[in-house]
Write an enzyme that holds these catalytic residues in place. Structure first.
Site, PDB file in Angstrom:
ATOM      1  N   SER A  11       0.829  -1.083   0.142  1.00 40.18           N
ATOM      2  CA  SER A  11       0.186   0.094   0.169  1.00 40.18           C
ATOM      3  C   SER A  11       0.771   1.260   0.089  1.00 40.18           C
ATOM      4  O   SER A  11       1.832   1.247   0.631  1.00 40.18           O
ATOM      5  CB  SER A  11      -1.027  -0.010   1.211  1.00 40.18           C
ATOM      6  OG  SER A  11      -1.731   1.218   1.255  1.00 40.18           O
TER       7      SER A  11
ATOM      8  N   TYR B  68      -3.248  -0.286  10.257  1.00 38.04           N
ATOM      9  CA  TYR B  68      -3.743  -0.745   8.985  1.00 38.04           C
ATOM     10  C   TYR B  68      -2.167  -0.355   8.083  1.00 38.04           C
ATOM     11  O   TYR B  68      -1.561  -1.320   7.446  1.00 38.04           O
ATOM     12  CB  TYR B  68      -4.574   0.091   8.210  1.00 38.04           C
ATOM     13  CG  TYR B  68      -4.580  -0.285   6.446  1.00 38.04           C
ATOM     14  CD1 TYR B  68      -4.922  -1.434   5.944  1.00 38.04           C
ATOM     15  CD2 TYR B  68      -4.397   0.712   5.686  1.00 38.04           C
ATOM     16  CE1 TYR B  68      -4.860  -1.691   4.713  1.00 38.04           C
ATOM     17  CE2 TYR B  68      -4.226   0.526   4.484  1.00 38.04           C
ATOM     18  CZ  TYR B  68      -4.421  -0.694   3.686  1.00 38.04           C
ATOM     19  OH  TYR B  68      -4.497  -0.890   2.535  1.00 38.04           O
TER      20      TYR B  68
END
Length: 327
Positions: free
Chosen positions: A190, A205
């Site tokens: 990510s 996250y």
């Protein structure tokens, strides 16, 4: 001319040159990322894809099937797994593509139920010429909230899915790859961890995705001599369920790619570098983030995520947030 001025000018020139090189490298990555021949011939005839029931995972499964790879589809919903397998069979029957499905709720990894599912996955891949594994499964919920507002168990589920499951699946396929002397491990990371100095209100996250990046870099060095390519792909904005409907209007549409657009570039990029950003739109985004001072990015991200928090709390009666977000 004073020596200090010469030194300052030299440092400035070096900084500008580094920025130019970074710009060229970022923007021309796609020109260098040509398919490394036939994926089936180079790596093996089977691919394992986790989280293949929607978004990036489904699109990558279909793209790999289009390139002639058989698929082991690993997800938690048996009905949707059968739907994806059926779609692949209908679209690629002329290529003789085969599919197998394994029901695995990754939030249960390292539990009794998870061990049974892990055993089923090992049994399924045993004897198969697994050449590619795409570790796509991931969750970002709960998100858009301060840590003290979140319940601990949902955070633990996120850690199990994003970190423990990815590690377990990789460990399950690597022995066969080592024995055959070839393979490719593709981990979906990510931009929240690779391009930004922080990702406030999504800190757990982003932390799990930082693990994905470091895990990939280390494995790449470990297994390069064994003929195995390990890669972390870094998507930015992709039109998936991980972008809340409430927030889609905030982002510029030209920077949001469809799962199919992402998958085409992602599969083409397999084997090209330990870290890669497959799509041009995402490379432009990444360059912009890396060229912006950290304090500006921190301020903007906190402001944006506080807006998300307010939207989610209003929709949930003020008791919490947690709409899914991007990778």
């Amino acid at each position: 001319m004073p020596i200090w001025l010469i030194l300052l000018a030299s440092l400035g020139a070096v900084h500008v040159a580094a920025d130019v090189l970074r710009l060229v490298a970022t923007l021309t990555f796609g020109l260098r990322a040509r398919p490394r021949g036939d994926l089936r011939r180079r790596y093996g005839s089977w691919a394992v894809v986790t989280g293949p029931t929607s978004g990036i995972g489904r699109a990558m499964a279909l793209e790999l099937a289009r390139r002639g790879l058989n698929l082991v589809l690993v997800g938690r919903d048996p009905a949707i797994l059968r739907d994806v397998a059926g779609a692949i069979a209908r679209s690629h029957s002329r290529h003789g593509v085969r599919t197998k499905t394994v029901v695995f709720d990754f939030s249960l990894v390292s539990t009794v139920q998870g061990e049974k599912a892990m055993a089923a996955l090992r049994e399924t891949v045993e004897g198969l010429d697994v050449g590619v594994v795409v570790n796509n499964a991931g969750v970002a919920k709960p998100g858009a909230m301060f840590l003290h507002e979140a319940e601990v168990e949902p955070l633990m589920r996120m850690i199990r899915v994003n970190m423990l499951a990815l590690t377990n699946v990789t460990a399950a396929v690597l022995p066969g790859m080592v024995m055959r002397g070839r393979g490719a491990v593709v981990n979906i990371g990510s931009a929240s961890a690779e391009a930004l100095p922080s990702f406030p209100l999504y800190s757990v996250y982003a932390g799990t995705k930082a693990y994905v990046g470091e895990f990939s870099r280390g494995l790449s060095v470990e297994y390069e001599s064994k003929g195995i390519d390990v890669q972390c792909q870094v998507p930015c904005l992709v039109e998936t369920n991980m972008i809340s409907r409430a927030m889609k209007g905030i982002f510029l549409s030209q920077f949001v790619v469809t799962p199919e657009e992402y998958a085409r570039a992602a599969v083409q990029s397999i084997g090209h570098g330990r870290m890669c950003v497959p799509n041009m739109a995402h490379r432009v985004q990444l360059l912009g983030m890396r060229s912006t001072p950290d304090f500006v990015l921190n301020w903007y991200r906190l402001r944006l995520h506080l807006q998300q928090r307010a939207i989610f709390r209003s929709r949930s009666g003020g008791t919490g947030a947690g709409g899914r977000h991007r990778r």
